[in-house]
Design a protein around this motif. Structure first.
Motif: not given
Length: 468
Positions: A108, A110, A112
């Protein structure tokens, strides 16, 4: 364990197979350990994640809450699938999804993506604990289940000890992404060994009702989310609305369970005083424990002025007892029965928290807390296996999977409600302004946790011992 092998249920094939109980215990405990570890290890990496992704504390909260909310929301659905399709199969699918989610978390870039990845992890973890309990309980003779569940609790309890320290070490020496990468090889090995060494079993093969599935998911997701929002500084009317709607959906779900021929949660189980009392005592046991988990590390850092690594060592008198005492407590459950051991455990935990609330103050030495922490830890280590065995032993073998799911729902909801109430109590009597006010709030929180634990005795005393 006295027996070295266990016989797998035939599941309609007319055949049986011998399985080594040591491997059954190791592999079922591993699933519980992995799901607990991932919850604890992230806490010490939170600052590094927030800095690297350049996010606020409020945004970071979702990386932590998404995991627990998802577990609570889909747990009973996963359990129902395990009862119908096969407990080992769903257990392995859960580990696979959890491992895949860990890969996505590590990749990941970010917040979100991280939150979505944590939801995927939570979907996998939601069945790892209840299915491991069901497989273990179904494979172990009744007179040895207490000892087995005690060892299972002790191994899972290692996550409380190892998680924070390991997370800090990994972040310091490598990077926060590695707290997720380490799940990959462990998950692959666990799936391979489980498919070879764990027995398959099934429970009630009722069809899964889509409406019930949606109702239970929205009920628990909404309740846990709203409870976490109520204690935040940005609490909005939306949290109250979602909470009320979740309660309405929950009432509708219960009404449907009372009228359906094949309910997801058979309400007839709650006619048993032991089943109902065991789940309510579990709710209060973990409501008290999670309130302490939330504030004790903060107190040691804010008032004790020690770093996170030292905090991990200072809570060892409390968490370390899970590994040392739980296996012996489980054996005592087999010998003396659930009612006695659960009641003594709840008393010990309550007295431990009460002593801390009385004797700890702003200028007191850390050593003032050692004996009370150890006493509370012994209590938790005793009550946990006793309540597990009480709940699972109160239903027929084909219902063990559903019973374990219900037990874990009460455990999760207890933790969420307990944390919310303790935070409210803390701010009623104290604040984070300075050490003095923090201590006042902490002592009030510990006293309230003691009361929650003692209240659990009301329900443990209603047990009908099922010791055999």
């Amino acid at each position: 364990m006295n027996a070295s092998t266990a016989t797998a249920p035939s599941s309609g094939t007319g055949k049986s197979k011998q399985f080594n109980t040591t491997w059954i215990l190791i592999l079922t405990s591993l699933g519980f350990f992995m799901s607990m570890m991932d919850s604890m290890i992230v806490t010490t990496a939170s600052t590094a994640i927030r800095t690297d992704l350049n996010i606020s504390v409020n945004m970071l909260q979702w990386a932590l809450n998404a995991y627990n909310i998802t577990i609570g929301a889909v747990l009973l659905v996963g359990v129902s699938m395990g009862e119908r399709i096969g407990r080992r199969r769903i257990y392995n699918i859960g580990i696979f999804i959890f491992t895949l989610g860990s890969v996505f978390c590590a990749l990941s870039t970010n917040i979100s993506l991280l939150v979505v990845s944590r939801i995927i992890e939570g979907i996998g973890a939601s069945v790892m604990t209840p299915m491991s309990m069901a497989i273990l309980t179904n494979s172990i003779p009744q007179n040895e289940r207490g000892k087995a569940l005690g060892i299972w609790s002790g191994i899972g309890g290692l996550a409380l000890i190892v998680g924070p320290s390991l997370g800090g070490f990994i972040v310091a020496k490598l990077a926060w992404q590695w707290i997720f990468w380490i799940n990959v090889p462990i998950g692959i090995i666990a799936i391979y060994l489980s498919s070879k060494l764990l027995p398959e079993s099934k429970g009630n093969r009722d069809k899964i009702n889509p409406l019930d599935t949606m109702l239970i998911i929205f009920t628990f997701a909404g309740l846990i989310w709203s409870l976490s929002e109520i204690t935040s500084s940005t609490m909005s009317m939306m949290a109250i609305i979602v909470g009320l709607l979740s309660i309405i959906l929950g009432i509708w779900f219960i009404f449907r369970q009372n009228t359906e021929s094949n309910p997801m949660i058979p309400l007839k189980y709650f006619k048993s005083r032991t089943f109902t009392g065991g789940n309510l005592a579990t709710f209060l046991l973990y409501a008290a424990m999670y309130g302490v988990v939330f504030f004790l590390p903060q107190f040691l850092q804010v008032v004790g002025k020690v770093d996170p690594l030292v905090v991990g060592l200072e809570i060892l008198p409390w968490t370390g007892t899970l590994v040392i005492v739980a296996p012996f407590a489980g054996k005592a459950v087999d010998k003396y029965g659930e009612k006695l051991i659960a009641t003594i455990g709840l008393i010990f935990q309550g007295i431990g928290y009460l002593l801390i609330s009385i004797f700890v103050h702003e200028q007191s030495s850390y050593f003032t807390m050692v004996i009370p922490l150890a006493l509370a830890g012994v209590g938790l280590s005793m009550a946990g296996p006793a309540l597990q065995k009480a709940v699972l032993g109160a239903v027929e073998p084909t219902a063990i999977g559903k019973a374990s799911g219900i037990y874990n729902v009460f455990r999760l909801l207890g933790g969420a409600v307990g944390t919310t109430l303790v935070v409210i109590v803390f701010y009623r009597f104290g604040s984070i302004i300075d050490s003095k006010f923090f201590t006042n709030g902490f002592r009030a929180a510990m006293f309230f946790s003691a009361v929650l634990s003692i209240l659990g005795i009301i329900f443990s005393l209603r047990f009908k011992n099922i010791k055999k």
